[in-house]
Scaffold this active site. Structure first.
Site, PDB file in Angstrom:
ATOM      1  CB  CYS A 121      -1.005   0.027   1.173  1.00 46.82           C
ATOM      2  SG  CYS A 121      -2.009  -1.566   1.189  1.00 46.82           S
ATOM      3  CG  HIS A 256      -3.101   3.182   1.982  1.00 44.22           C
ATOM      4  ND1 HIS A 256      -3.596   2.496   0.843  1.00 44.22           N
ATOM      5  CD2 HIS A 256      -3.273   2.078   2.813  1.00 44.22           C
ATOM      6  CE1 HIS A 256      -4.257   1.628   0.924  1.00 44.22           C
ATOM      7  NE2 HIS A 256      -3.863   0.927   1.980  1.00 44.22           N
ATOM      8  CG  ASN A 287      -6.709  -1.281   1.653  1.00 43.93           C
ATOM      9  OD1 ASN A 287      -6.042  -0.950   0.433  1.00 43.93           O
ATOM     10  ND2 ASN A 287      -6.107  -1.464   2.693  1.00 43.93           N
TER      11      ASN A 287
END
Ligand SMILES: CC(C)(COP(=O)(O)OP(=O)(O)OC[C@H]1O[C@@H](n2cnc3c(N)ncnc32)[C@H](O)[C@@H]1OP(=O)(O)O)[C@@H](O)C(=O)NCCC(=O)NCCS
Length: 331
Positions: A121, A256, A287
């Protein structure tokens, strides 16, 4: 004998950004047919209302090319001007070759240097840091950075600790020379002692020994949540310090998109003024790992909430554990 070296532009900046969101929207009601949960629990604990899962034709390559074409066009460039392609992904299911090379070919960035990186990520911020350095050292003029994932391929839809979180998509940015500073110093690092917190459950050789196995992601969410909310807020503050930007000078915050509560905790810890525009793309997108930051930036620019030239803090964090953050000027 002296070795000749090259020097690049004094400054670099993101010139254009583009995203690809898969067609299929998966809402919380559908997720709750696979795990014991509720729409209310998912929304309260993560902020996620829906996410997108890629169809068969929405491959890593296809989503990347689509996002990249938008980014290149918005940068006012032709694909042939891209001389380096960096793709951050943990879900390209070929060990080799790097998907960056075939993406470069399909785009028409013929002959560009091309390689994949694995920084989960944090991948988009890692890629942006590398692109900034490549442009300023003169190694490259225009670098395409892509964050792309099909996390649905490696998520167990019946695992209640991951099934509602992970999703698919691609985001791309073109980094090139600039007359003014557009990318601040990166603050990055890793903590391999905590690698087990987010990991593929078993390696491919073990999985291949039993046909019933398919490796999936497993995550111990609560310690990751705490690490992200506190340690990452400190790294984000360091990135602002390194860029010489104080909280009251910041205009946009794009962490993020891991969990809306992590975003809120970081916002509070950083003592950002209420007027700062905050990315909340996770509500619609889940996500998407390396894709989440460029997708969230694109959404803010397209909706008109944020605008070109604004000062924006980005920070990515995830499996490794790894992290990277920097202040950028929005394209
Ligand atoms: C995954 C996450 C949303 C879980 O939220 P949390 O507040 O930490 O939840 P916990 O795991 O402590 O569980 C709390 C309770 O909810 C329950 N629960 C867990 N998953 C559930 C689900 N999907 N639906 C309903 N209940 C659930 C647990 O069993 C526990 O119940 P108990 O209190 O009766 O024991 C959160 O930890 C998170 O977002 N972590 C970070 C994710 C992240 O940043 N990932 C990586 C970066 S890539």
């Amino acid at each position: 004998m002296t070795i000749s070296v090259v020097q690049g532009a004094r400054f670099s900046a993101i010139k254009g950004i583009g995203g690809y969101r898969p067609r299929r929207v998966v809402d919380n009601a559908e997720i709750c047919t696979m795990i014991d949960s509720s729409d209310e629990w998912i929304q309260t604990r993560s902020g996620i209302k829906e996410r997108r899962w890629a169809g068969e034709d929405e491959t890593i390559q296809m989503m990347s090319v689509s996002a990249a074409r938008k980014a290149i066009e918005r940068a006012g460039l032709e694909p042939a001007q891209i001389d380096t392609v960096i793709v951050s992904t943990v879900t390209h299911l070929y060990q080799t070759p790097a998907v960056a090379a075939t993406i470069a070919s399909e785009l028409g960035a013929t002959g560009a240097a091309a390689f994949d990186i694995s920084a989960a990520c944090a991948g988009f911020c890692y890629g942006t840091a590398m692109a900034d350095s490549l442009v300023r050292t003169g190694t490259s003029k225009y670098v395409l950075v892509i964050g792309v994932e099909r996390l649905s391929d490696i998520t167990d839809p019946h695992d209640r600790s991951t099934a509602f979180i992970f999703a698919d998509g691609a985001g791309a940015a073109v980094v090139g020379p600039s007359d003014t500073p557009g990318i601040g110093p990166v603050v990055w690092g890793s903590d391999g002692d905590q690698a087990a917190l987010i990991t593929q459950n078993e390696p491919w050789d073990v999985a291949m020994a039993d046909e019933a196995h398919w490796p999936v992601l497993q995550m111990n969410g609560n310690p990751v949540f705490k690490w992200a909310s506190y340690t990452m807020a400190k790294a984000a503050a360091e990135a602002m310090d390194a860029a010489g930007i104080s909280p009251d000078q910041l205009e946009v915050f794009v962490p993020h998109q891991a969990n809306m509560r992590i975003t809120d905790a970081m916002f509070r810890a950083l003592k950002l003024p209420q007027g700062v525009i905050v990315a909340r793309d996770i509500a619609r997108q889940g996500n998407t790992s390396a894709a989440s930051i460029p997708l969230a930036i694109e959404a803010l620019l397209e909706s008109g909430e944020a605008r070109s030239g604004q000062t924006c803090l980005i920070i990515g964090f995830g499996a490794g554990l790894v992290y990277a953050g920097q202040v950028i000027a929005l394209p």
